[in-house]
Design a protein around this motif. Structure first.
Motif, PDB file in Angstrom:
ATOM      1  N   THR B 150       0.834  -1.209   0.000  1.00 14.60           N
ATOM      2  CA  THR B 150       0.000   0.000   0.000  1.00 14.60           C
ATOM      3  C   THR B 150       0.867   1.257   0.000  1.00 14.60           C
ATOM      4  O   THR B 150       0.570   2.239  -0.690  1.00 14.60           O
ATOM      5  N   ILE B 151       1.947   1.222   0.771  1.00 13.13           N
ATOM      6  CA  ILE B 151       2.880   2.355   0.793  1.00 13.13           C
ATOM      7  C   ILE B 151       3.443   2.605  -0.605  1.00 13.13           C
ATOM      8  O   ILE B 151       3.420   3.734  -1.103  1.00 13.13           O
ATOM      9  N   LEU B 152       3.910   1.553  -1.256  1.00 13.79           N
ATOM     10  CA  LEU B 152       4.527   1.722  -2.578  1.00 13.79           C
ATOM     11  C   LEU B 152       3.496   2.191  -3.602  1.00 13.79           C
ATOM     12  O   LEU B 152       3.790   3.041  -4.443  1.00 13.79           O
ATOM     13  N   SER B 153       2.269   1.667  -3.520  1.00 10.27           N
ATOM     14  CA  SER B 153       1.218   2.129  -4.431  1.00 10.27           C
ATOM     15  C   SER B 153       0.907   3.595  -4.191  1.00 10.27           C
ATOM     16  O   SER B 153       0.705   4.361  -5.129  1.00 10.27           O
ATOM     17  N   SER B 154       0.867   3.998  -2.906  1.00 14.46           N
ATOM     18  CA  SER B 154       0.539   5.393  -2.588  1.00 14.46           C
ATOM     19  C   SER B 154       1.616   6.351  -3.075  1.00 14.46           C
ATOM     20  O   SER B 154       1.346   7.521  -3.323  1.00 14.46           O
ATOM     21  N   LEU B 155       2.848   5.848  -3.184  1.00  8.83           N
ATOM     22  CA  LEU B 155       3.935   6.667  -3.735  1.00  8.83           C
ATOM     23  C   LEU B 155       3.889   6.694  -5.262  1.00  8.83           C
ATOM     24  O   LEU B 155       4.783   7.217  -5.909  1.00  8.83           O
ATOM     25  N   ASN B 156       2.831   6.072  -5.834  1.00  6.27           N
ATOM     26  CA  ASN B 156       2.636   6.004  -7.287  1.00  6.27           C
ATOM     27  C   ASN B 156       3.682   5.168  -8.006  1.00  6.27           C
ATOM     28  O   ASN B 156       3.936   5.365  -9.193  1.00  6.27           O
ATOM     29  N   LEU B 157       4.298   4.216  -7.282  1.00  2.00           N
ATOM     30  CA  LEU B 157       5.212   3.282  -7.931  1.00  2.00           C
ATOM     31  C   LEU B 157       4.353   2.171  -8.545  1.00  2.00           C
ATOM     32  O   LEU B 157       3.766   1.349  -7.845  1.00  2.00           O
ATOM     33  N   ALA B 158       4.268   2.187  -9.869  1.00  2.00           N
ATOM     34  CA  ALA B 158       3.260   1.358 -10.544  1.00  2.00           C
ATOM     35  C   ALA B 158       3.719  -0.083 -10.778  1.00  2.00           C
ATOM     36  O   ALA B 158       2.930  -1.010 -10.708  1.00  2.00           O
ATOM     37  N   ASN B 159       4.992  -0.291 -11.085  1.00  2.00           N
ATOM     38  CA  ASN B 159       5.434  -1.650 -11.434  1.00  2.00           C
ATOM     39  C   ASN B 159       6.133  -2.357 -10.290  1.00  2.00           C
ATOM     40  O   ASN B 159       7.271  -2.774 -10.410  1.00  2.00           O
ATOM     41  N   VAL B 160       5.449  -2.488  -9.156  1.00  2.96           N
ATOM     42  CA  VAL B 160       6.067  -3.161  -8.024  1.00  2.96           C
ATOM     43  C   VAL B 160       5.749  -4.651  -8.088  1.00  2.96           C
ATOM     44  O   VAL B 160       4.609  -5.039  -8.305  1.00  2.96           O
ATOM     45  N   LYS B 161       6.791  -5.450  -7.948  1.00  4.61           N
ATOM     46  CA  LYS B 161       6.613  -6.900  -7.953  1.00  4.61           C
ATOM     47  C   LYS B 161       6.956  -7.403  -6.555  1.00  4.61           C
ATOM     48  O   LYS B 161       8.008  -7.062  -6.013  1.00  4.61           O
ATOM     49  N   VAL B 162       6.056  -8.196  -5.963  1.00  5.78           N
ATOM     50  CA  VAL B 162       6.344  -8.796  -4.671  1.00  5.78           C
ATOM     51  C   VAL B 162       6.946 -10.175  -4.925  1.00  5.78           C
ATOM     52  O   VAL B 162       6.287 -11.052  -5.497  1.00  5.78           O
ATOM     53  N   LEU B 163       8.208 -10.369  -4.557  1.00  2.12           N
ATOM     54  CA  LEU B 163       8.806 -11.702  -4.603  1.00  2.12           C
ATOM     55  C   LEU B 163       8.652 -12.318  -3.221  1.00  2.12           C
ATOM     56  O   LEU B 163       8.907 -11.659  -2.211  1.00  2.12           O
ATOM     57  N   ILE B 164       8.241 -13.575  -3.177  1.00  2.20           N
ATOM     58  CA  ILE B 164       7.954 -14.172  -1.879  1.00  2.20           C
ATOM     59  C   ILE B 164       8.464 -15.609  -1.861  1.00  2.20           C
ATOM     60  O   ILE B 164       8.570 -16.269  -2.894  1.00  2.20           O
ATOM     61  N   ASN B 165       8.856 -16.046  -0.667  1.00  3.50           N
ATOM     62  CA  ASN B 165       9.332 -17.424  -0.509  1.00  3.50           C
ATOM     63  C   ASN B 165       9.089 -17.836   0.940  1.00  3.50           C
ATOM     64  O   ASN B 165       8.780 -16.996   1.786  1.00  3.50           O
ATOM     65  N   THR B 166       9.220 -19.126   1.203  1.00  2.00           N
ATOM     66  CA  THR B 166       9.169 -19.565   2.593  1.00  2.00           C
ATOM     67  C   THR B 166      10.478 -20.261   2.944  1.00  2.00           C
ATOM     68  O   THR B 166      11.036 -20.991   2.115  1.00  2.00           O
ATOM     69  N   LEU B 167      10.973 -19.979   4.126  1.00  3.94           N
ATOM     70  CA  LEU B 167      12.137 -20.696   4.640  1.00  3.94           C
ATOM     71  C   LEU B 167      11.693 -21.841   5.549  1.00  3.94           C
ATOM     72  O   LEU B 167      12.521 -22.528   6.142  1.00  3.94           O
ATOM     73  N   GLY B 168      10.363 -22.004   5.693  1.00  4.12           N
ATOM     74  CA  GLY B 168       9.831 -23.110   6.488  1.00  4.12           C
ATOM     75  C   GLY B 168      10.074 -22.968   7.976  1.00  4.12           C
ATOM     76  O   GLY B 168      10.624 -21.966   8.450  1.00  4.12           O
ATOM     77  N   ASP B 169       9.642 -23.980   8.705  1.00  9.57           N
ATOM     78  CA  ASP B 169       9.842 -24.005  10.155  1.00  9.57           C
ATOM     79  C   ASP B 169      11.219 -24.607  10.454  1.00  9.57           C
ATOM     80  O   ASP B 169      12.003 -24.887   9.551  1.00  9.57           O
ATOM     81  N   ASP B 170      11.529 -24.840  11.744  1.00  8.81           N
ATOM     82  CA  ASP B 170      12.839 -25.382  12.138  1.00  8.81           C
ATOM     83  C   ASP B 170      13.149 -26.696  11.440  1.00  8.81           C
ATOM     84  O   ASP B 170      14.248 -26.886  10.905  1.00  8.81           O
ATOM     85  N   ASP B 171      12.168 -27.615  11.440  1.00  9.89           N
ATOM     86  CA  ASP B 171      12.386 -28.934  10.832  1.00  9.89           C
ATOM     87  C   ASP B 171      12.767 -28.793   9.364  1.00  9.89           C
ATOM     88  O   ASP B 171      13.723 -29.396   8.880  1.00  9.89           O
ATOM     89  N   SER B 172      11.999 -27.949   8.655  1.00 13.87           N
ATOM     90  CA  SER B 172      12.262 -27.762   7.231  1.00 13.87           C
ATOM     91  C   SER B 172      13.664 -27.202   7.027  1.00 13.87           C
ATOM     92  O   SER B 172      14.421 -27.673   6.175  1.00 13.87           O
ATOM     93  N   ARG B 173      13.996 -26.175   7.813  1.00 12.29           N
ATOM     94  CA  ARG B 173      15.258 -25.477   7.594  1.00 12.29           C
ATOM     95  C   ARG B 173      16.461 -26.348   7.960  1.00 12.29           C
ATOM     96  O   ARG B 173      17.492 -26.319   7.288  1.00 12.29           O
ATOM     97  N   ASN B 174      16.298 -27.153   9.031  1.00 13.83           N
ATOM     98  CA  ASN B 174      17.389 -28.069   9.400  1.00 13.83           C
ATOM     99  C   ASN B 174      17.637 -29.109   8.322  1.00 13.83           C
ATOM    100  O   ASN B 174      18.779 -29.390   7.957  1.00 13.83           O
ATOM    101  N   ALA B 175      16.535 -29.673   7.788  1.00 12.04           N
ATOM    102  CA  ALA B 175      16.673 -30.670   6.720  1.00 12.04           C
ATOM    103  C   ALA B 175      17.338 -30.031   5.500  1.00 12.04           C
ATOM    104  O   ALA B 175      18.226 -30.615   4.859  1.00 12.04           O
ATOM    105  N   TYR B 176      16.920 -28.801   5.202  1.00  2.24           N
ATOM    106  CA  TYR B 176      17.454 -28.114   4.027  1.00  2.24           C
ATOM    107  C   TYR B 176      18.925 -27.752   4.216  1.00  2.24           C
ATOM    108  O   TYR B 176      19.748 -27.929   3.313  1.00  2.24           O
ATOM    109  N   LYS B 177      19.279 -27.283   5.408  1.00  2.00           N
ATOM    110  CA  LYS B 177      20.680 -26.950   5.667  1.00  2.00           C
ATOM    111  C   LYS B 177      21.565 -28.187   5.512  1.00  2.00           C
ATOM    112  O   LYS B 177      22.674 -28.103   4.963  1.00  2.00           O
ATOM    113  N   ASP B 178      21.100 -29.320   6.003  1.00  8.15           N
ATOM    114  CA  ASP B 178      21.860 -30.560   5.841  1.00  8.15           C
ATOM    115  C   ASP B 178      22.067 -30.872   4.367  1.00  8.15           C
ATOM    116  O   ASP B 178      23.171 -31.238   3.938  1.00  8.15           O
TER     117      ASP B 178
END
Lengths: 429, 429
Positions: B150-178
């Motif tokens: 909403t802030i970026l839209s109110s500043l009239n920045l028209a081409n804003v792209k939201v990139l999103i990801n999940t790092l998961g919970d502890d179990d997920s992240r521990n498995a992934y780090k391994d």
């Protein structure tokens, strides 16, 4: 250690934060009405700037600066005040050559002094002030005093007294310093060690000494007014004439000497006494300076400025109950979703209300409806929007006016219209 | 030295200062609509806070902090970011016990990093951001993303792209780090020295490495999404469902890993491409955290936040010409006194206009009328008020509309009425 703030700093949160925002908004608005523009010099400067700009004989520079070496071995200081940094900014960016004169600015931000922490005194505190640089006229001195006086009136501080004095021009001040040296030389044996160094560095400073025995000696010292040149007298008369024309009440106080070396001609303080008779002393102060810009490597240009401590203003307004109460009731609409589907709709309804400028909060926690109503009340909400599974199915919400306790169903496409009927578009002033 | 700012700092003046004020006012207003309250933690904290809160393996802590000893030999650091200080503030003041949860705040102020100065990168720069602490739900993650969007839209920045990801919970992240350790162990000999220490401290950080050879190796590394627990998957699905319901466009980017140790579950960045196709990359970023409050000695409470660099937003808005032009024309009425008596009346007229909320400037310099008109024009004034000796005698002024060039005499008691007819009470938006 990990969970403690640094000694002498403080967190500004809740009511205090709302109070700071209220004060600062008002100060900014008034500065803009006077055609002063905001500037933001950095928090850190080369230490040398303050040694030269504030004066190496001052308590600030001698005892109170946060000074350290950066990774490239530069001596850096957290600014203990704004004026020196603003003069550096003016000289470096040649702002007197590229702007109409006087160049008029205001500032607001943290400053740092390693003082003994006391009630209401902090090592990091906030200053707000102005500088008008590049015009030597009594009119600008009075404009700056008027600006400060207007700020204090707008904050509803009713018993503000302007104390004013003149330190005269160079001739006046040199004659007066000689007279002071002559007088204090006879009493120096009975005076405090600080006064001995003041005697050497700047005998005017002795007039500010807080030691009771020294104050007795100061009482009979020569007075500035007896050493003023004709030019200084007529300049000061003009300042007073303008204050009279503007109906600004003042008292000439010929003991008033500001503690910094750079002041000349007009100096002033704003004193406040509360409705209940509590004397707060000076809540803001400032003065005219002749040599500061040149001293820092710039052109020969006079200036005038003042500063207020924002913490000080906050505590005065709080003690005297002068804050509008609405600044602490930020939520207008409180949305209460019951169940997972209702939460999705609650997020949508919140977005719609916020886009229509209603300050809106949503309870996304899984608590009972009764608890949600208590939260709405604590937040000062005027209207509750209740969304259950039924409302999701029917694409409507229940709107409850928390003042009248009346409630009604409202289809989603009538939401903004209905909320506007319930609470209008009040502005907090 | 005396007239230079410290390397890597900058003075914010003129247009840039007006731009900062415009951005910050807008950000504040929107935070208030979302029921977030401002907080102001101190600029200085005990160094230990950042070592623990930001992480002693991070570049910020390892290389970039302004750290020094104070006069009492405490290790003090100028904050390199806000989040750790806000968590310290929350823990120390027990704010989670005394407020409705989540405790929702926004902040704005200077931060300090000893980085190599580059175009648009400073050692002292300004951050604006929010934290919502004490509620673990996907709804709050989405509320924070919505607020930023909403802030970026109110500043009239028209081409804003939201990139999103999940790092998961502890179990997920521990498995992934391994899995990452297993994969990178085979390539470590060919990777940069920083990646060797990242491998030991937090292999997730390797994914952020900017060395081209290492980026090639990263391309074939295991992906977070293949190691997510069912709970983490369903939480992330809920986040995306809510973003869909709110019509916020996003892209899931499974290479997105924020550089700080404390992030878990949802992480996001806001990318901007200008109208002319200039890709600015990330102009703001944030994420969810599970352990930060506890790590700093507080209760077990999750949070989510984001921050923007204000200098960055300023340069984007400036490049794309998105500032309203009226923010740089601060003066409405310019008063031109001719002679000493006229100056007194000018001061009175200025006071009256300012009390009626007209932004007013006075020319107290002794320059010719033609020069005064040039100044009025440069300041963007709409109306000039001319006062000569005649006007003083007759208690009137001459009012000239600078757009139409029409001028007329006006008695002092009709001043506000006449000015209001000429320029109304326009608001700059």
């Amino acid at each position: 250690m990990l969970t403690n703030n640094v000694k002498g700093t403080h967190d500004i949160i809740g009511e205090e934060s709302n109070g700071f925002a209220y004060i600062e908004n008002l100060l900014r608005q008034i500065c803009e009405l006077f055609a002063y523009n905001e500037v933001r010099p950095p928090v850190i400067e080369h230490s040398e700037l303050f040694v030269r700009g504030v004066g190496d004989g001052s308590d600030i520079v001698r005892k109170e600066m946060y000074t350290f070496k950066d990774k490239a071995d530069r001596s850096i200081t957290l600014r203990p005040e704004f004026t020196a940094g603003i003069m550096r900014m003016i000289v470096q960016n040649k702002l007197l050559a590229t702007n109409e004169l006087p160049y008029k600015v205001y500032y607001n931000g943290p400053v740092f002094r390693y003082e003994r922490p006391q009630l209401g005194r902090y090592r990091q505190f906030n200053q707000f002030g102005v500088e008008a640089v590049g015009n030597n006229s009594p009119e600008i001195d009075v404009e700056v005093i008027t600006l400060a006086y207007t700020i204090l009136s707008s904050l509803n501080l009713a018993n503000v007294k302007v104390l004013i004095n003149t330190l005269g021009d160079d001739d006046s001040r040199n004659a007066y310093k000689d007279a002071l040296k002559g007088y204090f030389a006879k009493h120096l044996d009975h005076m405090c060690p600080d006064c001995h160094s003041r005697f050497e560095l700047n005998p005017l400073r002795i007039l500010d000494c807080k030691v009771p025995e020294d104050q007795e000696i100061v009482k009979d010292a020569p007075k500035m007014k007896d050493y003023l040149s004709d030019a200084a007298k007529s300049r000061f008369a003009k300042v007073l004439e303008l204050l009279d024309a503007l109906d600004i009440p003042y008292e000439v106080d010929d003991t008033l000497v500001r503690g910094l070396d750079y002041y000349a001609e007009t100096v002033f303080e704003f004193h406040y006494t509360s409705k209940t008779g509590n004397d707060y002393g000076a809540i803001g102060a400032g003065g005219h300076y002749d040599k500061l810009v040149k001293e820092l490597g710039g052109p020969d240009a006079a200036g005038v400025g003042f500063s207020f401590g924002v913490e000080r203003l906050y505590s005065v307004l709080k003690d005297d109950d002068l804050f509008p109460h609405c600044i602490n009731t930020p939520v207008e609409v409180y949305i209460m979703p019951l169940g997972e589907k209702a939460k999705v709709m609650a997020a949508q309804v919140a977005s719609e209300l916020r886009l229509s400028a209603y300050r809106t909060d949503v309870c996304f926690e899984d608590v009972k409806l009764g608890n949600m109503f208590k939260r709405a009340e604590r937040k000062g909400a005027k209207v509750a929007v209740i969304i259950g599974e039924d409302e999701v199915a029917k694409e409507e919400v229940v709107i409850k006016n928390l003042a009248t306790t009346e409630q009604k169903s409202c289809p989603l496409d009538k939401l903004i219209e209905t909320i506007s009927e319930e609470i209008g578009n009040e502005v907090c002033e």
